[in-house]
Write a protein that holds these residues in place. Sequence first.
Motif, PDB file in Angstrom:
ATOM      1  N   ALA A 289       0.841  -1.206   0.000  1.00 52.77           N
ATOM      2  CA  ALA A 289       0.000   0.000   0.000  1.00 52.77           C
ATOM      3  C   ALA A 289       0.876   1.256   0.000  1.00 52.77           C
ATOM      4  N   LEU A 290       1.939   1.219   0.786  1.00 47.57           N
ATOM      5  CA  LEU A 290       2.850   2.371   0.845  1.00 47.57           C
ATOM      6  C   LEU A 290       3.405   2.675  -0.551  1.00 47.57           C
ATOM      7  N   GLY A 291       3.736   1.625  -1.289  1.00 50.23           N
ATOM      8  CA  GLY A 291       4.250   1.804  -2.649  1.00 50.23           C
ATOM      9  C   GLY A 291       3.191   2.297  -3.624  1.00 50.23           C
TER      10      GLY A 291
ATOM     11  N   GLY B 107      10.393   3.571  -2.382  1.00 48.91           N
ATOM     12  CA  GLY B 107      11.833   3.825  -2.252  1.00 48.91           C
ATOM     13  C   GLY B 107      12.143   5.266  -1.911  1.00 48.91           C
ATOM     14  N   LEU B 108      12.356   5.522  -0.623  1.00 55.39           N
ATOM     15  CA  LEU B 108      12.744   6.869  -0.165  1.00 55.39           C
ATOM     16  C   LEU B 108      14.129   6.825   0.483  1.00 55.39           C
ATOM     17  N   THR B 109      14.279   5.987   1.515  1.00 53.03           N
ATOM     18  CA  THR B 109      15.478   5.991   2.363  1.00 53.03           C
ATOM     19  C   THR B 109      16.756   5.686   1.578  1.00 53.03           C
TER      20      THR B 109
ATOM     21  N   ALA C 212      14.608  13.311   5.128  1.00 53.05           N
ATOM     22  CA  ALA C 212      14.122  12.741   3.865  1.00 53.05           C
ATOM     23  C   ALA C 212      14.530  13.571   2.652  1.00 53.05           C
ATOM     24  N   SER C 213      14.720  14.886   2.839  1.00 57.18           N
ATOM     25  CA  SER C 213      15.058  15.697   1.660  1.00 57.18           C
ATOM     26  C   SER C 213      16.556  15.645   1.336  1.00 57.18           C
ATOM     27  N   GLY C 214      17.320  14.842   2.099  1.00 60.59           N
ATOM     28  CA  GLY C 214      18.767  14.743   1.850  1.00 60.59           C
ATOM     29  C   GLY C 214      19.148  13.637   0.863  1.00 60.59           C
TER      30      GLY C 214
ATOM     31  N   GLY D  53      16.050  22.539  -3.768  1.00 58.97           N
ATOM     32  CA  GLY D  53      15.727  22.026  -2.421  1.00 58.97           C
ATOM     33  C   GLY D  53      14.570  21.048  -2.472  1.00 58.97           C
ATOM     34  N   PRO D  54      13.598  21.168  -1.538  1.00 60.17           N
ATOM     35  CA  PRO D  54      12.484  20.203  -1.524  1.00 60.17           C
ATOM     36  C   PRO D  54      11.662  20.223  -2.826  1.00 60.17           C
ATOM     37  N   ARG D  55      11.787  21.313  -3.612  1.00 56.00           N
ATOM     38  CA  ARG D  55      11.047  21.381  -4.885  1.00 56.00           C
ATOM     39  C   ARG D  55      11.868  20.830  -6.057  1.00 56.00           C
TER      40      ARG D  55
ATOM     41  N   GLY E 147       7.881  15.649  -5.849  1.00 53.14           N
ATOM     42  CA  GLY E 147       8.140  14.348  -5.222  1.00 53.14           C
ATOM     43  C   GLY E 147       8.173  14.386  -3.703  1.00 53.14           C
ATOM     44  N   PHE E 148       8.839  15.407  -3.135  1.00 50.69           N
ATOM     45  CA  PHE E 148       8.964  15.468  -1.678  1.00 50.69           C
ATOM     46  C   PHE E 148       7.585  15.623  -1.028  1.00 50.69           C
ATOM     47  N   PHE E 149       6.726  16.416  -1.674  1.00 55.81           N
ATOM     48  CA  PHE E 149       5.388  16.651  -1.132  1.00 55.81           C
ATOM     49  C   PHE E 149       4.540  15.379  -1.229  1.00 55.81           C
TER      50      PHE E 149
ATOM     51  N   MET F 248       5.607  13.131   1.564  1.00 57.54           N
ATOM     52  CA  MET F 248       5.066  13.549   2.862  1.00 57.54           C
ATOM     53  C   MET F 248       3.582  13.177   2.981  1.00 57.54           C
ATOM     54  N   LYS F 249       2.830  13.364   1.884  1.00 56.83           N
ATOM     55  CA  LYS F 249       1.397  13.025   1.912  1.00 56.83           C
ATOM     56  C   LYS F 249       1.213  11.511   2.006  1.00 56.83           C
ATOM     57  N   THR F 250       2.100  10.780   1.343  1.00 53.62           N
ATOM     58  CA  THR F 250       2.057   9.313   1.406  1.00 53.62           C
ATOM     59  C   THR F 250       2.248   8.848   2.848  1.00 53.62           C
ATOM     60  N   LEU F 251       3.231   9.438   3.519  1.00 56.91           N
ATOM     61  CA  LEU F 251       3.508   9.015   4.896  1.00 56.91           C
ATOM     62  C   LEU F 251       2.373   9.420   5.841  1.00 56.91           C
ATOM     63  N   ASP F 252       1.740  10.551   5.578  1.00 56.90           N
ATOM     64  CA  ASP F 252       0.569  10.945   6.383  1.00 56.90           C
ATOM     65  C   ASP F 252      -0.509   9.859   6.320  1.00 56.90           C
TER      66      ASP F 252
ATOM     67  N   TYR G 253      10.514   2.583  11.668  1.00 52.84           N
ATOM     68  CA  TYR G 253      10.257   2.821  10.239  1.00 52.84           C
ATOM     69  C   TYR G 253       9.064   3.744   9.987  1.00 52.84           C
ATOM     70  N   GLU G 254       8.988   4.210   8.749  1.00 54.40           N
ATOM     71  CA  GLU G 254       8.033   5.254   8.331  1.00 54.40           C
ATOM     72  C   GLU G 254       8.130   6.500   9.218  1.00 54.40           C
ATOM     73  N   GLY G 255       9.366   6.782   9.623  1.00 57.60           N
ATOM     74  CA  GLY G 255       9.640   7.955  10.438  1.00 57.60           C
ATOM     75  C   GLY G 255       9.762   7.569  11.899  1.00 57.60           C
TER      76      GLY G 255
ATOM     77  N   GLN H 299      10.758   9.879  17.198  1.00 59.77           N
ATOM     78  CA  GLN H 299      11.285  11.223  17.499  1.00 59.77           C
ATOM     79  C   GLN H 299      10.864  12.195  16.384  1.00 59.77           C
ATOM     80  N   ILE H 300      10.972  11.738  15.121  1.00 58.40           N
ATOM     81  CA  ILE H 300      10.526  12.599  13.999  1.00 58.40           C
ATOM     82  C   ILE H 300       9.029  12.883  14.117  1.00 58.40           C
ATOM     83  N   GLN H 301       8.256  11.862  14.527  1.00 56.87           N
ATOM     84  CA  GLN H 301       6.793  12.091  14.674  1.00 56.87           C
ATOM     85  C   GLN H 301       6.534  13.190  15.709  1.00 56.87           C
TER      86      GLN H 301
ATOM     87  N   ASN I 198       8.512  15.609  16.420  1.00 55.04           N
ATOM     88  CA  ASN I 198       8.847  16.897  15.775  1.00 55.04           C
ATOM     89  C   ASN I 198       7.660  17.404  14.963  1.00 55.04           C
ATOM     90  N   VAL I 199       7.056  16.484  14.176  1.00 56.65           N
ATOM     91  CA  VAL I 199       5.921  16.878  13.326  1.00 56.65           C
ATOM     92  C   VAL I 199       4.788  17.408  14.206  1.00 56.65           C
ATOM     93  N   ILE I 200       4.509  16.694  15.298  1.00 57.07           N
ATOM     94  CA  ILE I 200       3.415  17.093  16.203  1.00 57.07           C
ATOM     95  C   ILE I 200       3.745  18.449  16.845  1.00 57.07           C
TER      96      ILE I 200
HETATM   97  N1  COS Z   1       2.190  17.325   3.519  1.00 58.23           N
HETATM   98  C1  COS Z   1       2.399  18.273   2.574  1.00 58.23           C
HETATM   99  N2  COS Z   1       3.499  19.055   2.577  1.00 58.23           N
HETATM  100  C2  COS Z   1       4.399  18.903   3.557  1.00 58.23           C
HETATM  101  C3  COS Z   1       4.243  17.942   4.579  1.00 58.23           C
HETATM  102  C4  COS Z   1       3.074  17.146   4.533  1.00 58.23           C
HETATM  103  N3  COS Z   1       2.842  16.209   5.472  1.00 58.23           N
HETATM  104  N4  COS Z   1       5.295  18.007   5.420  1.00 58.23           N
HETATM  105  C5  COS Z   1       6.096  18.983   4.952  1.00 58.23           C
HETATM  106  N5  COS Z   1       5.551  19.527   3.839  1.00 58.23           N
HETATM  107  C6  COS Z   1       6.070  20.619   3.045  1.00 58.23           C
HETATM  108  C7  COS Z   1       6.342  21.823   3.926  1.00 58.23           C
HETATM  109  O1  COS Z   1       5.199  22.621   4.074  1.00 58.23           O
HETATM  110  C8  COS Z   1       7.432  22.548   3.149  1.00 58.23           C
HETATM  111  O2  COS Z   1       6.833  23.273   2.099  1.00 58.23           O
HETATM  112  P1  COS Z   1       7.012  24.866   2.004  1.00 58.23           P
HETATM  113  O3  COS Z   1       8.455  25.051   1.671  1.00 58.23           O
HETATM  114  O4  COS Z   1       6.076  25.267   0.935  1.00 58.23           O
HETATM  115  O5  COS Z   1       6.647  25.411   3.367  1.00 58.23           O
HETATM  116  C9  COS Z   1       8.221  21.416   2.505  1.00 58.23           C
HETATM  117  O6  COS Z   1       7.343  20.271   2.503  1.00 58.23           O
HETATM  118  C10 COS Z   1       9.460  21.094   3.285  1.00 58.23           C
HETATM  119  O7  COS Z   1       9.050  20.779   4.612  1.00 58.23           O
HETATM  120  P2  COS Z   1      10.016  20.876   5.858  1.00 58.23           P
HETATM  121  O8  COS Z   1      10.831  22.144   5.772  1.00 58.23           O
HETATM  122  O9  COS Z   1       9.224  20.623   7.090  1.00 58.23           O
HETATM  123  O10 COS Z   1      10.994  19.651   5.535  1.00 58.23           O
HETATM  124  P3  COS Z   1      12.208  19.063   6.343  1.00 58.23           P
HETATM  125  O11 COS Z   1      13.261  18.767   5.362  1.00 58.23           O
HETATM  126  O12 COS Z   1      12.516  19.916   7.531  1.00 58.23           O
HETATM  127  O13 COS Z   1      11.686  17.620   6.850  1.00 58.23           O
HETATM  128  C11 COS Z   1      10.482  15.988   8.111  1.00 58.23           C
HETATM  129  C12 COS Z   1      10.531  17.385   7.480  1.00 58.23           C
HETATM  130  C13 COS Z   1      11.552  15.752   9.145  1.00 58.23           C
HETATM  131  C14 COS Z   1       9.095  15.916   8.770  1.00 58.23           C
HETATM  132  C15 COS Z   1      10.580  14.938   6.987  1.00 58.23           C
HETATM  133  O14 COS Z   1      11.869  14.917   6.458  1.00 58.23           O
HETATM  134  C16 COS Z   1      10.214  13.535   7.463  1.00 58.23           C
HETATM  135  O15 COS Z   1       9.033  13.184   7.559  1.00 58.23           O
HETATM  136  N6  COS Z   1      11.231  12.703   7.744  1.00 58.23           N
HETATM  137  C17 COS Z   1      11.001  11.317   8.064  1.00 58.23           C
HETATM  138  C18 COS Z   1      10.965  10.536   6.813  1.00 58.23           C
HETATM  139  C19 COS Z   1      10.606   9.120   7.055  1.00 58.23           C
HETATM  140  O16 COS Z   1       9.508   8.822   7.480  1.00 58.23           O
HETATM  141  N7  COS Z   1      11.556   8.235   6.740  1.00 58.23           N
HETATM  142  C20 COS Z   1      11.348   6.842   6.927  1.00 58.23           C
HETATM  143  C21 COS Z   1      11.503   6.115   5.670  1.00 58.23           C
HETATM  144  S1  COS Z   1      10.107   6.077   4.724  1.00 58.23           S
HETATM  145  S2  COS Z   1       9.481   4.277   4.921  1.00 58.23           S
END
Ligand code: COS
Length: 386
Positions: free
Chosen positions: A93-95, A125-127, A135-137, A178-180, A232-234, A237-241, A364-366, A369-371, A373-375
Amino acid sequence: MIVDYFLSEEQQMIVEVARQITDEKIIPQRVELDEKEEFPSEILKAVAQADLFGLYIPEEYGGFGGGCFDMVIALEQFSRGCVGVATSFAASALGAYPILIAGSDELKEKYLPQIASGEKLAAFGLTEANAGSDASGIQTTAVLDGDEWVLNGTKQWITNGGEAGIYTVIAITDRSKGPRGASMFVIEATDPGFSYGAKEKKLGIRTSSTRELIFKDCRIPANRLVGRLGTGFFTVMKTLDLSRPGIASLGLGLGQAALDESVIYAKQRIQFGKPIISFQAVQHMLADMAIQLESSRALVYATARYIDSKPKDMSKVSSMCKVAATDMAMKVSIDAVQVLAGYGYMRDYPVEKMMRDAKILQIYEGTNQIQRNVIGQALNKEYSRS
Ligand code: COS
């Protein structure tokens, strides 16, 4: 007796079908699959035959047309049997989510029916070696060459790696943005220049497959871009939500199984002439396990139903239920080993496996500690508005 969450008839049916697969197929095989670190292909075939791979996929693409809540109640059953098997199901489902969230009609029509029928598994495939929480690195690149994208780089620890037929993968398309500057692509297992690393050896969820995805001048058609360039980054993020409540539900199933084992054992085990459940020290442990489990279940179910109402922003609540239920699963499974004590530490009983399997849920899936941060960041934003 657990609280009645007023499931619809359809939802009760999903629970029943998933429960049957769990009791008849997963539980009898879980020890052997864990010890042999063998992928649960036969069990996943049964899941496909029961039509559960399409739970969250719209009917027009061959799915059941359900949502997050339907996934949560199915995953809860599977993880009551084995989190490794449930992870293999959840990772498909994640894929698929990136295609569902951002894919063109063409990509949806091509890939979703194959995923819904269980004919092909999907993977995400993210990590990478240097991009986990950050994630944006990511370093993997995709460059357009005529009407093909050329991918180079390596993804790490990818669930269903080597088993899936369809992979959604994020790569950098313009580093200066960057993220875009990242975009999402669909890769097929047979694409030229795509290969896998060795199967990883893990603490828990050993039946699931975890491998590197290696791209060496991997060429794919231009139309495999998911969504618009640079989104892609967005999409990630929506996928993980959307997927994190699923991980939370893996915690629920595991927590339930650990509690069940603990109560059954405590009623049978005689010490000082009495079953150990009659001792207050044990009763209090069991009571705390039950309280933590049921509060997590209430939160996860409420969150999944809320997500199905398609709110604008669900990051905070999605992360909250992931943390609550997976921290609970870790605590409850450690306590289950303690209740079973010497026997709990032996591989003859299932609770040591539950404790090993629980750990990944906090990672996994964040990470949790990252969760947090999001909260925390969401709270900061909410309170600045009022
Ligand atoms: N939905 C939509 N957009 C989102 C979003 C979301 N859930 N979370 C962040 N964004 C947007 C932000 O609004 C920002 O956009 P703007 O520049 O327009 O404001 C952009 O994405 C960048 O966001 P942010 O600056 O918060 O990104 P960071 O690089 O600081 O990273 C975290 C944010 C740490 C939350 C992210 O990298 C993350 O979730 N990391 C964990 C990844 C993970 O789960 N890895 C496990 C492997 S996957 S199985």
